[in-house]
Design a protein around this motif. Structure first.
Motif, short mmCIF file in Angstrom:
data_model
loop_
_atom_site.label_atom_id
_atom_site.label_comp_id
_atom_site.label_asym_id
_atom_site.label_seq_id
_atom_site.Cartn_x
_atom_site.Cartn_y
_atom_site.Cartn_z
N PHE A 127 0.85 -1.18 0.00
CA PHE A 127 0.00 0.00 0.00
C PHE A 127 0.90 1.25 0.00
N PRO A 128 1.02 1.96 -1.11
CA PRO A 128 1.83 3.17 -1.16
C PRO A 128 1.03 4.39 -0.68
N TYR A 129 1.70 5.28 0.03
CA TYR A 129 1.07 6.50 0.53
C TYR A 129 2.00 7.69 0.32
N SER A 130 1.39 8.85 0.15
CA SER A 130 2.15 10.09 0.01
C SER A 130 1.44 11.21 0.77
N PRO A 131 1.42 11.14 2.09
CA PRO A 131 0.73 12.18 2.85
C PRO A 131 1.39 13.55 2.67
N PHE A 132 0.55 14.57 2.57
CA PHE A 132 1.02 15.93 2.38
C PHE A 132 1.54 16.51 3.69
N ILE A 133 2.66 17.19 3.60
CA ILE A 133 3.24 17.87 4.77
C ILE A 133 2.80 19.33 4.71
N PRO A 134 1.96 19.79 5.63
CA PRO A 134 1.43 21.16 5.57
C PRO A 134 2.54 22.21 5.55
N LEU A 135 2.23 23.32 4.90
CA LEU A 135 3.20 24.41 4.80
C LEU A 135 3.52 25.01 6.17
N ASN A 136 2.57 24.91 7.10
CA ASN A 136 2.78 25.50 8.42
C ASN A 136 3.24 24.48 9.46
N THR A 137 3.61 23.28 9.01
CA THR A 137 4.02 22.27 9.98
C THR A 137 5.33 22.65 10.64
N ILE A 138 5.57 22.10 11.82
CA ILE A 138 6.78 22.42 12.57
C ILE A 138 7.97 21.70 11.95
N LEU A 139 9.09 22.40 11.85
CA LEU A 139 10.31 21.80 11.31
C LEU A 139 10.92 20.86 12.34
N GLY A 140 11.64 19.87 11.85
CA GLY A 140 12.32 18.93 12.75
C GLY A 140 11.96 17.49 12.42
N LEU A 141 12.13 16.62 13.42
CA LEU A 141 11.88 15.20 13.23
C LEU A 141 10.42 14.86 13.48
N HIS A 142 9.79 14.22 12.51
CA HIS A 142 8.42 13.76 12.62
C HIS A 142 8.43 12.23 12.72
N ASP A 143 7.36 11.68 13.28
CA ASP A 143 7.31 10.24 13.54
C ASP A 143 6.11 9.62 12.83
N LEU A 144 6.38 8.73 11.88
CA LEU A 144 5.32 7.95 11.23
C LEU A 144 5.13 6.67 12.04
N ILE A 145 3.90 6.40 12.45
CA ILE A 145 3.59 5.20 13.22
C ILE A 145 2.58 4.37 12.44
N VAL A 146 2.95 3.12 12.17
CA VAL A 146 2.08 2.19 11.44
C VAL A 146 1.74 1.03 12.35
#
Length: 239
Positions: free
Chosen positions: A76-95
């Protein structure tokens, strides 16, 4: 009457991101791979995923249920959009996947940077890859291989990367990501072509041809020397 069914459940989960870096206003591409290596069909596999920003805020999630037959592999391929106002730094994808009353979890940490910082790093990486290919091409040329076509291909890519760099410096990011992805793909193909040429038999290079000529020359001299000796031997026996 109770029938005892032997066997085991085994659902293997793997999460593969296309990169561990992205930027505000872009996507984070990843693929969920599932393999049913057990002895039963799994008819109620629940799949959930979400992303958490550096401040613990949750965004961009998905939940669905699927069926995976015994021995089947699905992705299952995904390409979630990263909002322009999101916080910079390390983000965590949890599956998370849940099947046969068991839950498996995978986490992927990825970096979100500003568009300018992200593109600057991508361009620098592409320039480094091109420099490495240029060095390999020079090595092939010194070894005697015909590198005319791959040199032309390299020049075309360098020229397009230079245009993309100009677009970046002008702050025009609309088509920049697609342009850089195309350049990266072309670099990968050229690298494979260069490796293939380098694996050819040495006899196909100029050095190999020179060696063939050298050996052929020695053999010709030996043949001429033998014929001369034979002729003189015959004359000595028939004065």
């Amino acid at each position: 009457k109770t029938i005892s069914v032997t066997g085991a459940h085994q659902l293997n989960l793997d999460v593969v991101p296309s990169s561990l870096k992205t930027a505000q206003g872009l996507t984070f591409q990843f693929t969920i791979h599932l393999v049913n290596a057990g002895d039963f069909d799994e008819t109620n596999v629940q799949i959930k995923w979400h992303i958490i920003d550096p401040e613990g805020e949750r965004y961009s999630d998905s939940t669905f249920t699927t069926t995976i037959k015994k021995g089947e592999s699905i992705s299952f391929p995904y390409s979630p959009f990263i909002p322009l106002n999101t916080i910079l730094g390390l983000h965590d994808l949890i599956v998370e996947i849940t099947s046969y009353n068991q839950t498996q979890t995978r986490e992927i940490m990825f970096e979100v940077s500003s568009p300018s910082e992200y593109y600057a790093q991508v361009i620098a990486d592409l320039e480094l890859r091109l420099d490495q290919l240029e060095t390999k091409i020079k090595d092939l040329q010194q070894r005697g291989f015909d590198v005319t076509q791959i040199k032309n291909d390299l020049l075309d890519i360098q020229r397009d990367l230079s245009k993309a760099k100009g677009t970046f410096l002008a702050g025009k990011f609309e088509t920049l990501n697609n342009d850089l992805l195309d350049i990266s793909s072309r670099i990968t193909k050229l690298a494979a072509m260069i490796d293939l040429i380098g694996q050819q038999a040495p006899l196909l290079s100029r050095e190999g041809l020179i060696m063939i000529g050298y050996v052929a020359g020695i053999l010709l001299l030996l043949v001429l020397a033998y014929l001369l000796w034979k002729k003189m031997y015959e004359l000595s026996r028939n004065p």
